[in-house]
Write a protein that holds these residues in place. Structure first.
Motif, PDB file in Angstrom:
ATOM      1  N   MET A 229      -2.700  -4.769 -23.080  1.00  0.00           N
ATOM      2  CA  MET A 229      -2.819  -3.769 -22.016  1.00  0.00           C
ATOM      3  C   MET A 229      -1.420  -3.306 -21.576  1.00  0.00           C
ATOM      4  SD  MET A 229      -4.575  -4.108 -18.219  1.00  0.00           S
ATOM      5  CE  MET A 229      -6.270  -4.030 -18.827  1.00  0.00           C
ATOM      6  N   LYS A 230      -1.254  -1.998 -21.381  1.00  0.00           N
ATOM      7  CA  LYS A 230       0.016  -1.468 -20.901  1.00  0.00           C
ATOM      8  C   LYS A 230       0.238  -1.883 -19.453  1.00  0.00           C
ATOM      9  CE  LYS A 230       0.226   2.570 -23.940  1.00  0.00           C
ATOM     10  NZ  LYS A 230       0.389   4.039 -23.981  1.00  0.00           N
ATOM     11  N   LYS A 231       1.514  -2.084 -19.112  1.00  0.00           N
ATOM     12  CA  LYS A 231       1.849  -2.557 -17.776  1.00  0.00           C
ATOM     13  C   LYS A 231       2.812  -1.593 -17.099  1.00  0.00           C
ATOM     14  CE  LYS A 231       1.574  -7.474 -19.040  1.00  0.00           C
ATOM     15  NZ  LYS A 231       1.195  -7.273 -20.429  1.00  0.00           N
ATOM     16  N   ILE A 232       2.594  -1.357 -15.808  1.00  0.00           N
ATOM     17  CA  ILE A 232       3.524  -0.553 -15.018  1.00  0.00           C
ATOM     18  C   ILE A 232       3.845  -1.278 -13.721  1.00  0.00           C
ATOM     19  CG2 ILE A 232       2.669   1.632 -15.972  1.00  0.00           C
ATOM     20  CD1 ILE A 232       1.292   2.091 -13.247  1.00  0.00           C
ATOM     21  N   ILE A 233       4.953  -0.872 -13.117  1.00  0.00           N
ATOM     22  CA  ILE A 233       5.355  -1.411 -11.824  1.00  0.00           C
ATOM     23  C   ILE A 233       5.162  -0.321 -10.777  1.00  0.00           C
ATOM     24  CG2 ILE A 233       7.272  -2.348 -10.478  1.00  0.00           C
ATOM     25  CD1 ILE A 233       8.520  -3.146 -13.266  1.00  0.00           C
ATOM     26  N   PHE A 234       4.439  -0.640  -9.739  1.00  0.00           N
ATOM     27  CA  PHE A 234       4.202   0.300  -8.638  1.00  0.00           C
ATOM     28  C   PHE A 234       4.968  -0.233  -7.439  1.00  0.00           C
ATOM     29  CE2 PHE A 234       1.142   3.644  -7.205  1.00  0.00           C
ATOM     30  CZ  PHE A 234       1.537   3.699  -5.881  1.00  0.00           C
ATOM     31  N   HIS A 235       5.967   0.535  -7.006  1.00  0.00           N
ATOM     32  CA  HIS A 235       6.851   0.080  -5.930  1.00  0.00           C
ATOM     33  C   HIS A 235       6.734   0.989  -4.716  1.00  0.00           C
ATOM     34  CE1 HIS A 235      10.796   0.610  -3.826  1.00  0.00           C
ATOM     35  NE2 HIS A 235      10.705  -0.698  -3.737  1.00  0.00           N
ATOM     36  N   ILE A 236       6.580   0.373  -3.563  1.00  0.00           N
ATOM     37  CA  ILE A 236       6.584   1.131  -2.319  1.00  0.00           C
ATOM     38  C   ILE A 236       7.293   0.280  -1.265  1.00  0.00           C
ATOM     39  CG2 ILE A 236       4.238   0.355  -1.692  1.00  0.00           C
ATOM     40  CD1 ILE A 236       3.863   3.184  -0.433  1.00  0.00           C
ATOM     41  N   PRO A 237       8.345   0.797  -0.619  1.00  0.00           N
ATOM     42  CA  PRO A 237       9.205  -0.033   0.239  1.00  0.00           C
ATOM     43  C   PRO A 237       8.661  -0.294   1.641  1.00  0.00           C
ATOM     44  CG  PRO A 237      10.024   2.197   0.231  1.00  0.00           C
ATOM     45  CD  PRO A 237       8.835   2.175  -0.702  1.00  0.00           C
ATOM     46  N   MET A 238       7.410  -0.640   1.730  1.00  0.00           N
ATOM     47  CA  MET A 238       6.796  -0.907   3.030  1.00  0.00           C
ATOM     48  C   MET A 238       5.441  -1.552   2.777  1.00  0.00           C
ATOM     49  SD  MET A 238       5.511   2.911   4.082  1.00  0.00           S
ATOM     50  CE  MET A 238       4.254   3.762   3.099  1.00  0.00           C
ATOM     51  N   LYS A 239       4.780  -1.932   3.831  1.00  0.00           N
ATOM     52  CA  LYS A 239       3.438  -2.488   3.732  1.00  0.00           C
ATOM     53  C   LYS A 239       2.422  -1.353   3.787  1.00  0.00           C
ATOM     54  CE  LYS A 239       0.327  -5.902   5.789  1.00  0.00           C
ATOM     55  NZ  LYS A 239       0.112  -6.598   4.503  1.00  0.00           N
ATOM     56  N   ILE A 240       1.512  -1.316   2.846  1.00  0.00           N
ATOM     57  CA  ILE A 240       0.452  -0.316   2.865  1.00  0.00           C
ATOM     58  C   ILE A 240      -0.578  -0.727   3.910  1.00  0.00           C
ATOM     59  CG2 ILE A 240      -1.354   0.840   1.546  1.00  0.00           C
ATOM     60  CD1 ILE A 240       0.230   0.159  -0.999  1.00  0.00           C
ATOM     61  N   ASP A 241      -0.816   0.139   4.858  1.00  0.00           N
ATOM     62  CA  ASP A 241      -1.802  -0.138   5.905  1.00  0.00           C
ATOM     63  C   ASP A 241      -3.183   0.232   5.380  1.00  0.00           C
ATOM     64  OD1 ASP A 241      -3.374  -0.395   8.121  1.00  0.00           O
ATOM     65  OD2 ASP A 241      -2.007   0.640   9.482  1.00  0.00           O
ATOM     66  N   ARG A 242      -3.922  -0.756   4.966  1.00  0.00           N
ATOM     67  CA  ARG A 242      -5.230  -0.510   4.354  1.00  0.00           C
ATOM     68  C   ARG A 242      -6.318  -0.156   5.364  1.00  0.00           C
ATOM     69  NH1 ARG A 242      -2.099  -3.424   1.188  1.00  0.00           N
ATOM     70  NH2 ARG A 242      -2.389  -3.374  -1.081  1.00  0.00           N
TER      71      ARG A 242
ATOM     72  N   GLU B  46       5.037  -4.332  -2.785  1.00  0.00           N
ATOM     73  CA  GLU B  46       4.825  -3.718  -1.474  1.00  0.00           C
ATOM     74  C   GLU B  46       4.734  -4.815  -0.423  1.00  0.00           C
ATOM     75  OE1 GLU B  46       1.885  -3.159   0.766  1.00  0.00           O
ATOM     76  OE2 GLU B  46       0.588  -4.599  -0.220  1.00  0.00           O
ATOM     77  N   GLY B  47       4.799  -4.394   0.839  1.00  0.00           N
ATOM     78  CA  GLY B  47       4.752  -5.356   1.935  1.00  0.00           C
ATOM     79  C   GLY B  47       6.012  -5.274   2.759  1.00  0.00           C
ATOM     80  N   ASP B  48       6.182  -6.202   3.682  1.00  0.00           N
ATOM     81  CA  ASP B  48       7.434  -6.224   4.429  1.00  0.00           C
ATOM     82  C   ASP B  48       8.540  -6.757   3.530  1.00  0.00           C
ATOM     83  OD1 ASP B  48       7.329  -9.074   4.405  1.00  0.00           O
ATOM     84  OD2 ASP B  48       6.230  -9.099   6.293  1.00  0.00           O
ATOM     85  N   ALA B  49       9.764  -6.770   4.015  1.00  0.00           N
ATOM     86  CA  ALA B  49      10.914  -7.100   3.172  1.00  0.00           C
ATOM     87  C   ALA B  49      10.809  -8.499   2.574  1.00  0.00           C
ATOM     88  CB  ALA B  49      12.207  -6.955   3.974  1.00  0.00           C
ATOM     89  N   SER B  50      10.343  -9.469   3.357  1.00  0.00           N
ATOM     90  CA  SER B  50      10.240 -10.837   2.842  1.00  0.00           C
ATOM     91  C   SER B  50       9.214 -10.922   1.714  1.00  0.00           C
ATOM     92  CB  SER B  50       9.874 -11.809   3.964  1.00  0.00           C
ATOM     93  OG  SER B  50       8.616 -11.486   4.527  1.00  0.00           O
ATOM     94  N   GLN B  51       8.118 -10.180   1.844  1.00  0.00           N
ATOM     95  CA  GLN B  51       7.104 -10.167   0.781  1.00  0.00           C
ATOM     96  C   GLN B  51       7.644  -9.495  -0.473  1.00  0.00           C
ATOM     97  OE1 GLN B  51       4.160  -8.168   3.253  1.00  0.00           O
ATOM     98  NE2 GLN B  51       2.868  -9.998   3.276  1.00  0.00           N
ATOM     99  N   ARG B  52       8.319  -8.355  -0.300  1.00  0.00           N
ATOM    100  CA  ARG B  52       8.870  -7.647  -1.455  1.00  0.00           C
ATOM    101  C   ARG B  52       9.946  -8.482  -2.154  1.00  0.00           C
ATOM    102  NH1 ARG B  52       9.437  -3.634   2.312  1.00  0.00           N
ATOM    103  NH2 ARG B  52      11.636  -3.178   1.835  1.00  0.00           N
TER     104      ARG B  52
END
Length: 360
Positions: free
Chosen positions: A1-14, A42-48
């Motif tokens: 399976m092909k793999k990608i990295i999805f990066h977002i510099p914050m926590k996604i508010d679901r 994604e997430g706060d800085a400690s999670q990322r």
């Protein structure tokens, strides 16, 4: 399976039904639907920080990723913590630099440039934030291979000469076409607005014009706290205008009772390139649109023949509403065109634009 990295510099508010939360979640879902394994940062800085450490090790161990797809925040990257202090200044950009070193292509969706306009404000905090927005752009210039914008017109407002290829990447949508409730098949023209209220989204003139046309009913759906901030500006609402605050399922029901979704707002310069997320959501529901002339939204409606546009004056809005009221059966035919255009703007189509542009 092909793999990608999805990066977002914050926590996604679901839990929050805003475009900044909905879009990344829909993109992740669509990438997976297209057969990709998505590694999410994604997430706060400690999670990322923890996620990045683990991912770097996998890359060093030889795991291959097709590309990085990143989405900017509405805030500067270094200020996305709850307290908005830049206490992790190297976290995200050093990670992107690491990916570049290992030959992984980077695409980034730069969602907005509101900070370049007077509407953003000029307080001390805002002036400091602008320095960090500039810093983001300088980092993008060095690290990003492909930059995605809501529209190519936005490129005119970016004050840095970029090295990246640039693609338009307007919002996606879910095909969820619904038929109007049988009880609503009457002679009344039912209008709907869903979204922010106040600031750029000043509906006062539109509301006043609607109040002058009998046979028309407007429902404005917005967050309750947003409405409380501006309700004094609207004085006494006309009897044919209703303000509601409903959940996602409630919004779906509103669309099922609607003849036209309205994005009738004052055509300030910012709207030359900005297109509200709700425009595409409306297409997904198969709902025709009524927009303002001299805006990108108006251009989209006109070029794709998915609704009507008029100048933003009381007289012109009133004239347009009277015309629509007299020719309401045409809206039923228009819905078929809307459904066809919606097929061109699914989340899967949006992901394919990313995939194709990063694999050139």
């Amino acid at each position: 399976m092909k793999k990608i990295i999805f990066h977002i510099p914050m926590k996604i508010d679901r839990e929050r039904a805003s475009a900044s939360s909905i879009r990344p979640l829909k993109m992740i879902e669509a990438f997976k639907g297209l057969g990709y394994e998505v590694v999410l940062i994604e997430g706060d800085a400690s999670q990322r920080k923890k996620q990045i450490k683990e991912l770097k090790q996998r890359i060093k161990d030889g795991v291959v990723y097709d590309f990085v797809y990143s989405e900017s925040s509405t805030m500067p990257t270094l200020l996305t913590e709850k307290h908005h202090y830049p206490i992790h200044p190297f976290l995200d950009f050093s990670f992107l630099s690491f990916c570049k070193k290992y030959g992984i292509k980077i695409g980034l969706f730069y969602r907005d440039i509101y900070w370049r306009f007077d509407l953003y404000g000029s307080s001390l905090k805002k002036r400091i934030a602008k320095c960090f927005y500039w810093y983001d752009l300088l980092k993008y210039k060095r690290l990003v291979d492909v930059l995605y914008l809501p529209s190519l017109k936005m490129l005119e407002y970016i004050p840095v000469k970029l090295n990246a290829s640039v693609y338009a990447l307007p919002s996606g949508l879910k095909i969820d076409c619904i038929e109007k409730d049988v009880v609503q098949q009457d002679n009344r023209l039912n209008l709907l607005y869903v979204g922010g209220i106040g600031g750029v989204y000043d509906l006062r003139l539109f509301v006043k014009a609607v109040g002058r046309v009998s046979g028309v009913h407007l429902t404005v759906c917005c967050r309750e706290d947003d409405w409380e901030r501006v309700r004094a500006q609207y004085e006494e609402l006309p009897s044919n205008v209703q303000i509601v605050h409903v959940s996602k399922e409630g919004v779906k029901k509103l669309f099922s009772q609607t003849d036209l979704f309205c994005i009738l707002i004052n055509p300030v310069e910012y709207l030359n390139f900005a297109v509200p997320y709700k425009l595409f959501e409306s297409l997904g529901y198969g709902c025709p649109l009524l927009g303002t002339n001299h805006t990108l939204t108006g251009e989209f409606i006109d070029e794709n023949k998915v609704g009507y546009i008029c100048n933003y004056t009381e007289t012109e809005i009133e004239r347009q509403l009277l015309s629509l009221l007299e020719n309401k059966p045409k809206l039923t035919l228009l819905r078929e065109q809307v459904k066809q255009i919606a097929l061109e703007h699914t989340w899967e189509k949006r992901c394919l634009t990313v995939i194709e542009s990063l694999q050139v």
